[in-house]
Design a protein around this motif. Structure first.
Motif: not given
Length: 519
Positions: A98-100, A103-108
């Motif tokens: 969930l955390f990663l 990150v993969w969807l929102q920050l990258l």
């Protein structure tokens, strides 16, 4: 179980793993070449770098430390507590996925949906696939601890073959599905893998005679489920010493993961390459690390179990059963020799044949530019990786919890592979210092063999200049013939000079028998 019997089982597991890796890498090799002809290199880059990194990072953070801790000293533990500890990997996997995934969807950076369709679905499915695979962790550890060779072969072969066939068919028939193809294939892989282990143990534990024959520490499927009150020796839910060892392994494994996948993290988080260039880089990377994954990974995994079973943590070599210490030293020496010889062979011959391999595999897209230089660098890296894998295999199995926690070892992971090797060599030297055994002799080669490597490297380098790769296929075939001749001479010299290693390979690392203990 005696050390000789454990050695035989570890050798069969290693050779089976080697055969599996050969099959898997051959399938992957052909599949990548096939996919490149139907899909864009941007999709290949997203799948092989970003989504695979999400999947591998989730699994590594959730289970790697548990595996190392729970495969040590299996004969002495309360398996009810070990099973409960292993089930903690599932909620950890849910958290990390969930955390990663966020990150993969929102920050990258999100790829262009017209070039790479269904990216969001790919992130969700790859993260979910990691959680599905963790559902089989107690079964996998139990099978590894008891050296169930055929189970590992069948489970991994079926899952990889299904994934590859499904990917090829969908790429051929529905290339516009984009990341749907790889998401469905990845989920099918993890599902089949887990089902194979679950079905096997359900069948074995459903028959009391079969379970007794396998000498399993559990008697029913419910014993492989978490329970707050099932411990037979204490009221504790888990063995806290085992849990502390898990935490120690997690701290150093976290740093090791950053180093192992460092280039992918850089590409993913810093955007130093576009998605297409990431695809090309990953192909070269997979070719360069092919031998390391093919040979060294199954050897490291299998003989870690051997060393962990034969040697006792917290005890110096002089305080342990001397027969076990002697067997461990002989095995370590032979493994070091094998790693050194294999790594040198790849380094020497890979230098002159990198451009030709890339040209045959992917054409000018791979063989021009920096591709050959990158592959040559990987050939040198394989040498370091080979020695590091074997030395860390022993070190992690023999270290006490306090030594695993040592600042020196964690800092070694922060610097580079060479320092990691030095740290492991120092531990091995100190471990056997007061005994008559010297397994580090496996890192010394005869002058004749070293001279043969040097001569082969010079001849193949000259051959590359005059015969490869602008002079047509006849010249390329001549270049290959020169390399084959030099390789034959080198292997022949090794066969004549390294008689101790040859004896070890003949007696321990033969093809596994079909009639092993999992029949």
């Amino acid at each position: 179980m005696g050390s000789r019997e454990v050695l035989g089982q570890a050798a069969r597991l290693a050779s089976s793993g080697l055969l599996l890796q050969m099959l898997f890498r051959l399938i992957t090799f052909v599949l990548n070449a096939f996919v490149l002809r139907f899909l864009s290199k941007e999709i290949v880059g997203i799948v092989n770098v970003r989504l695979t990194l999400l999947y591998s990072t989730t699994l590594f953070l959730a289970r790697e430390a548990f595996r190392r801790a729970c495969l040590s000293g299996a004969a002495k533990r309360d398996w009810s507590q070990t099973v409960s500890l292993l089930w903690l990997t599932v909620p950890l996997g849910v958290f990390w996925s969930l955390f990663l995934g966020w990150v993969w969807l929102q920050l990258l950076e999100v790829p262009d949906p017209h070039v790479v369709p269904h990216y969001g679905t790919g992130v969700v499915v790859f993260g979910f696939s990691a959680v599905v695979e963790l559902l089989g962790e107690p079964f996998w550890v139990l099978a590894q601890a008891h050296m169930f060779v055929r189970l590992k072969v069948i489970a991994e072969s079926l899952s990889v073959i299904l994934k590859s066939v499904l990917t090829a068919l969908l790429v051929l028939w529905l290339p516009h599905w984009g990341l749907y193809i790889f998401s469905l294939a990845q989920l099918s892989y993890t599902t089949v893998l887990v089902l194979c282990y679950v079905i096997y143990f359900a069948k074995v534990l459903g028959s009391p005679e079969s379970a007794k024959q396998q000498a399993l520490p559990v008697s029913s499927m419910t014993d492989l489920l978490p329970s707050m009150t099932r411990s037979r020796v204490s009221n504790a839910f888990v063995n806290w010493e085992e849990a502390k060892l898990t935490w120690s392994f997690f701290k150093q494994s976290f740093l090791k993961q950053i180093l192992t996948e460092g280039e992918r993290y850089v590409m993913t988080f810093l955007n130093v390459l576009n998605f297409g260039d990431q695809g090309v880089y990953d192909i070269v990377n997979n070719l360069g690390s092919l031998v390391a994954r093919l040979i060294f990974q199954p050897i490291e995994e299998s003989f870690y179990i051997f060393f962990a079973k034969v040697l006792e943590r917290e005890k110096d070599a002089t305080l342990q059963k001397q027969e076990d210490v002697a067997v461990a030293a002989a095995v370590l020496e032979s493994l070091l020799k094998l790693a050194l010889l294999t790594g040198l062979t790849i380094t020497v011959f890979g230098f002159a044949y990198s451009q030709l391999v890339l040209d045959i595999y992917g054409g000018a897209m791979l063989s021009s530019g920096s591709g050959p230089v990158l592959l040559r660098a990987y050939c040198l890296y394989v040498l370091l990786l080979a020695i590091n894998g074997v030395t860390e295999c022993f070190t992690f199995a023999a270290m006490s919890k306090e030594e695993v926690d040592s600042v020196g070892f964690i800092l070694a992971n922060c610097f580079n592979m060479g320092i990691r090797i030095t740290q492991s060599l120092y531990f091995i030297h100190r471990y056997y210092q007061k005994s008559p055994h010297r397994p580090l002799a496996g890192l010394f080669l005869s002058p004749v063999l070293l001279g043969t490597f040097a001569l082969s490297g010079g001849i193949t380098a000259i051959s590359e200049v005059f015969l490869c790769c602008e002079w047509g296929w006849l010249a390329r075939l001549a270049h290959v013939a020169v390399g084959a001749l030099c390789l034959g001479v080198t292997l022949g010299t090794a066969f004549l000079t390294e008689t101790k290693l040859i004896h070890f390979l003949r007696t321990q690392l033969g093809v596994p028998r079909l009639a092993d203990k999992t029949t």
